[in-house]
Write an enzyme that holds these catalytic residues in place. Structure first.
Site, PDB file in Angstrom:
ATOM      1  CG  ASP A   1      -3.204   5.182  -3.736  1.00 34.40           C
ATOM      2  OD1 ASP A   1      -2.528   5.001  -2.701  1.00 34.40           O
ATOM      3  OD2 ASP A   1      -3.141   6.212  -4.433  1.00 34.40           O
TER       4      ASP A   1
ATOM      5  CG  HIS B   1      -2.270   0.604   0.942  1.00 35.39           C
ATOM      6  ND1 HIS B   1      -2.437   1.681   0.115  1.00 35.39           N
ATOM      7  CD2 HIS B   1      -3.527   0.275   1.374  1.00 35.39           C
ATOM      8  CE1 HIS B   1      -3.720   1.987   0.048  1.00 35.39           C
ATOM      9  NE2 HIS B   1      -4.400   1.140   0.801  1.00 35.39           N
TER      10      HIS B   1
END
Length: 446
Positions: free
Chosen positions: A422, A418
């Site tokens: 995204d 992450h």
């Protein structure tokens, strides 16, 4: 008198007339006395000079030591040039140490399970010709080869023609025939009855001590270097990456139909087994063009984007999970990818992968479905940004055009970092893979 001198000279007693003769004879006697020692010293000195010490070879830039797992040869064994002598296990690959030239092993300088470092003395070899068992058969082999010829000529005739004296000279005298009493003891039924009793009596102790139920034995086995390194990297990935996993379902009907239609023709023409990995590899390569962050990595405070796709393919081996790399997968078709994956898989199972085969991957595919896995969350192979997990194909009821139908469904999972991707990018990537696999014709239009 002359005859006595000649006999004395021949025996080396120095009984020769004249000073020159005595000097010559004394020199001859001196050489006869010194020559054995001279020859012996010369033999040992040449052996010491010719013996070559073989060191632990360079394995890779990042590998400085390993564990000596096995000696393929022992002291006194003959080896051919480039023949394997030892195997060194590292945290990434197994390294074979080969003989630099033909000769004989004279000394082993390390034991199995010892830790050896690059440049350390490993064994000593004395150059020479390696013995070939095929060209120089042993006496036993020669005897066995001669037996069929002797039988064809008739062994009975040969034995009858040879006199008894020659038979005695060739081998040891035959054992004396057993006495009549011994023969009767061998034939009596009492002896036959006693033998089974002895066997059953000998087997009773083992039968009387069966394994106790509810045993709580434990076995401790030392972890090999590769397993230790895998554990270290997996834990490092969990600690460093901000891992998150997203799932989706893929209808495999079109791909299964495509494979069933062309697999026999491809196997016959190209000698390649068409599987599902090539389709997923091609789909991922195309999806990575649209989502370049999934093909990137973090180095320090910079993000490195790549225009190429080096695809790491997870392969299970007896020593652990390895990920050989398919280079420039973005420029390959189905058959090229299948051919490369098959070659790397064979090298992995045979333990012949090199360090170059496993370094530099930018994206990983792991197929746990071959073992029956239905769901799973794969772990990122740092410094990569994402990994795709394939799973087993199962028939499920799905809704198609308002109707419930049974379709072969595979659950796929994308674990991503992450810090780089995204949620929107990760989900888009997985949806693109789903679209390409459900309709493989789209891959020809991109």
């Amino acid at each position: 008198m002359l005859s006595k001198q000649i006999i004395a000279a021949a025996r080396g007693r120095g009984f020769v007339a004249g000073k020159n003769a005595r000097a010559a004879l004394s020199m001859t006697r001196g050489w006869e006395i010194a020559s054995p020692y001279t020859r012996r010293a010369k033999f040992h000195s040449t052996s010491l000079i010719q013996a070559e010490t073989v060191k632990v070879p360079q394995m890779a830039e990042s590998i400085t030591e390993g564990t000596l797992k096995t000696w393929s040869k022992q002291v006194g064994d003959s080896v051919a040039a480039d023949e394997e002598v030892a195997t060194i296990e590292t945290d990434k690959i197994d390294v074979s140490v080969n003989a630099p030239q033909a000769g004989k092993i004279v000394e082993l300088l390390a034991k199995e399970e010892d830790t050896v470092t690059v440049g350390q003395d490993l064994f000593r070899i004395e150059p020479g010709e390696s013995s070939s068992s095929s060209s120089d058969p042993t006496p036993k082999e020669q005897k066995t080869e001669e037996k069929p010829e002797e039988l064809s000529k008739g062994s009975k005739t040969k034995d009858s023609e040879e006199p008894k004296d020659q038979q005695v000279q060739k081998g040891a005298p035959p054992p004396p025939p057993p006495a009549k009493e011994d023969k009767q003891q061998m034939i009596t039924p009492e002896a036959k009855k006693d033998k089974p009793k002895e066997k059953s009596g000998a087997a009773t102790p083992a039968a009387e001590t069966p394994k106790a139920p509810g045993s709580r034995n434990e076995t401790r086995v030392k972890m090999n270097r590769m397993r230790l390194r895998i554990a270290e990297r997996l834990k490092e990935s969990q600690n460093a990456a901000a891992s998150l996993t997203t799932f989706n379902e893929i209808d495999m009907s079109s791909l299964i139909s495509l494979r069933a239609k062309y697999k026999d023709e491809i196997l016959k023409t190209h000698e390649i087994k068409l599987g599902f990995m090539s389709a997923f590899a091609r789909a991922c390569s195309l999806a990575l063009r649209e989502i370049p962050a999934a093909n990137a990595s973090i180095e320090g405070d910079e993000i490195v984007y790549r225009d190429y796709v080096d695809l790491s393919v997870a392969v299970a081996t007896p020593k652990g999970l390895v990920t050989p790399v398919v280079r420039n997968a973005e420029s390959m078709g189905f058959l090229d990818i299948e051919r490369e994956i098959a070659a790397l898989g064979k090298k992995a199972r045979d333990g012949k992968l090199t360090l170059e085969d496993m370094t530099g991957g930018t994206f990983t595919i792991s197929n746990g479905g071959v073992f029956g896995s239905l769901y799973g969350t794969p772990i990122i192979n740092l410094p990569q940004a994402a990994v795709l997990g394939m799973h087993a194909i199962k028939d499920k009821p799905v809704v198609v055009n308002g109707e419930i139908v049974i379709r072969p469904i595979m659950v796929v999972a994308l674990t991503y970092d992450h810090r780089l991707l995204d949620g929107r990018e990760a989900v888009t990537f997985l949806v693109r893979v789903k679209e390409y696999v459900e309709d493989p014709r789209k891959m020809l239009l991109v």
